[in-house]
Design a protein around this motif. Structure first.
Motif, short mmCIF file in Angstrom:
data_model
loop_
_atom_site.label_atom_id
_atom_site.label_comp_id
_atom_site.label_asym_id
_atom_site.label_seq_id
_atom_site.Cartn_x
_atom_site.Cartn_y
_atom_site.Cartn_z
N ASP A 77 -3.54 11.60 5.81
CA ASP A 77 -2.42 12.04 6.30
C ASP A 77 -1.40 11.33 6.64
N GLU A 78 -1.55 10.38 7.06
CA GLU A 78 -0.17 9.09 8.55
C GLU A 78 -0.25 8.59 7.30
N LEU A 79 -0.67 7.53 6.40
CA LEU A 79 -0.48 7.20 5.04
C LEU A 79 0.71 7.66 4.31
N ILE A 80 -0.12 9.27 4.14
CA ILE A 80 1.66 9.67 3.59
C ILE A 80 2.89 10.43 4.38
N LEU A 81 2.53 10.31 5.36
CA LEU A 81 3.82 10.86 6.24
C LEU A 81 4.41 8.79 6.02
N ALA A 82 3.80 8.03 5.82
CA ALA A 82 5.01 6.86 5.94
C ALA A 82 5.01 6.56 4.33
N VAL A 83 4.39 7.60 3.45
CA VAL A 83 5.12 7.53 1.64
C VAL A 83 6.58 7.85 2.20
N LEU A 84 5.94 9.41 3.00
CA LEU A 84 7.33 10.21 3.59
C LEU A 84 8.21 9.09 3.90
N ARG A 85 8.40 8.76 4.63
CA ARG A 85 9.24 8.00 5.50
C ARG A 85 9.93 6.70 4.54
N ARG A 86 9.16 6.55 3.76
CA ARG A 86 9.99 5.83 3.04
C ARG A 86 10.46 5.83 1.72
N ARG A 87 10.32 7.18 1.27
CA ARG A 87 10.84 8.07 -0.20
C ARG A 87 12.10 8.39 0.45
N ASP A 88 12.21 9.13 1.30
CA ASP A 88 13.50 9.66 2.42
C ASP A 88 14.63 8.34 2.07
N GLU A 89 14.04 7.36 3.14
CA GLU A 89 14.83 6.16 2.98
C GLU A 89 15.71 6.18 1.25
N ARG A 90 14.87 5.49 0.49
CA ARG A 90 15.48 5.24 -0.05
C ARG A 90 15.74 6.35 -1.33
N PHE A 91 15.43 7.78 -1.28
CA PHE A 91 15.90 8.64 -1.59
C PHE A 91 18.01 9.00 -0.76
N ARG A 92 17.99 8.67 0.33
CA ARG A 92 19.07 9.22 0.49
C ARG A 92 20.19 7.74 0.21
N LEU A 127 0.41 -1.43 0.42
CA LEU A 127 0.32 -0.14 0.11
C LEU A 127 0.77 1.26 -0.17
N VAL A 128 2.20 1.07 0.62
CA VAL A 128 3.11 2.41 0.69
C VAL A 128 3.70 2.82 -0.79
N ASP A 129 3.59 1.38 -1.31
CA ASP A 129 5.05 0.99 -2.17
C ASP A 129 3.92 1.91 -3.24
N THR A 130 2.87 1.35 -3.23
CA THR A 130 1.51 1.92 -4.77
C THR A 130 1.15 4.03 -4.04
N ALA A 131 0.98 3.68 -3.04
CA ALA A 131 0.83 4.99 -2.95
C ALA A 131 1.93 6.38 -3.06
#
Length: 187
Positions: free
Chosen positions: A49-64, A9-13
């Motif tokens: 909004d909580e899903l968005i926060l999870a998405v941003l955490r995932r993107r942060d980890e992957r990008f950095r 779900l997080v990856d799809t979002a």
């Protein structure tokens, strides 16, 4: 299995928010794309909004992780690593699905500085700046914090120029400006 559905779900979002934005992307469309029921969403997240926060955490980890590995793979010498920042950005901009920075976009859509989504975006930027600061210190810059902020601003400007203005050579132009800054800083 529950963790697998949450991750899916997080990856799809992540993909949908990246391409279409946060406010424009409805929960029903995310659920349909992920192939999960609304109950699955609410078993893992209290709100969009909580899903968005999870998405941003995932993107942060992957990008950095990608960004640091790419910079360190491209260069060994401290000065060269500072310039490799812009080579890495150019690599990112050239990706077929490049759609700008999710954190810049999130901070624009959730503009209140006290909004948790805005704060998460700001934290990502602080972490990237911190990494650049480590590189400027390793390069022996006289004022590593100032140089890091200058290089960070060049990178952020290149991201916006590449995405918003479609400037194909944004990373290359930012790299040329970085050379001047490094020379001026004695690095």
């Amino acid at each position: 299995m529950a963790s697998g559905k949450r991750d899916h779900l997080v990856d799809t979002a992540l993909g949908l928010f990246s391409r279409h934005g946060y406010h424009a992307m409805g929960i029903d469309r995310i659920l349909a794309a992920a192939g999960v029921a609304k109950m699955t969403l609410y078993n893992h997240f209290k709100s969009k909004d909580e899903l968005i926060l999870a998405v941003l955490r995932r993107r942060d980890e992957r990008f950095r992780n990608w960004f640091m590995r790419t910079v360190e793979r491209r260069a060994k010498a401290p000065r060269d690593r500072l310039l490799a920042i812009f080579d890495a950005l150019g690599e990112w901009f050239a990706e077929r699905d490049f759609s700008g920075c999710m954190f810049i976009n999130a901070s624009a859509e959730f503009a209140g500085r006290d909004d948790p989504i805005h704060a998460s975006s700001a934290e990502h930027k602080r972490l990237v700046l911190g990494y650049i600061g480590e590189l400027t210190a390793a390069a022996g810059a006289e004022n590593p914090d100032e140089l890091a902020r200058q290089l960070f601003l060049l990178g952020e400007g290149a991201i916006v120029a590449a995405y918003v203005a479609g400037q194909a050579d944004a990373a290359e132009q930012a790299r040329k400006a970085a050379v001047i800054l490094l020379d001026h800083a004695g690095v």
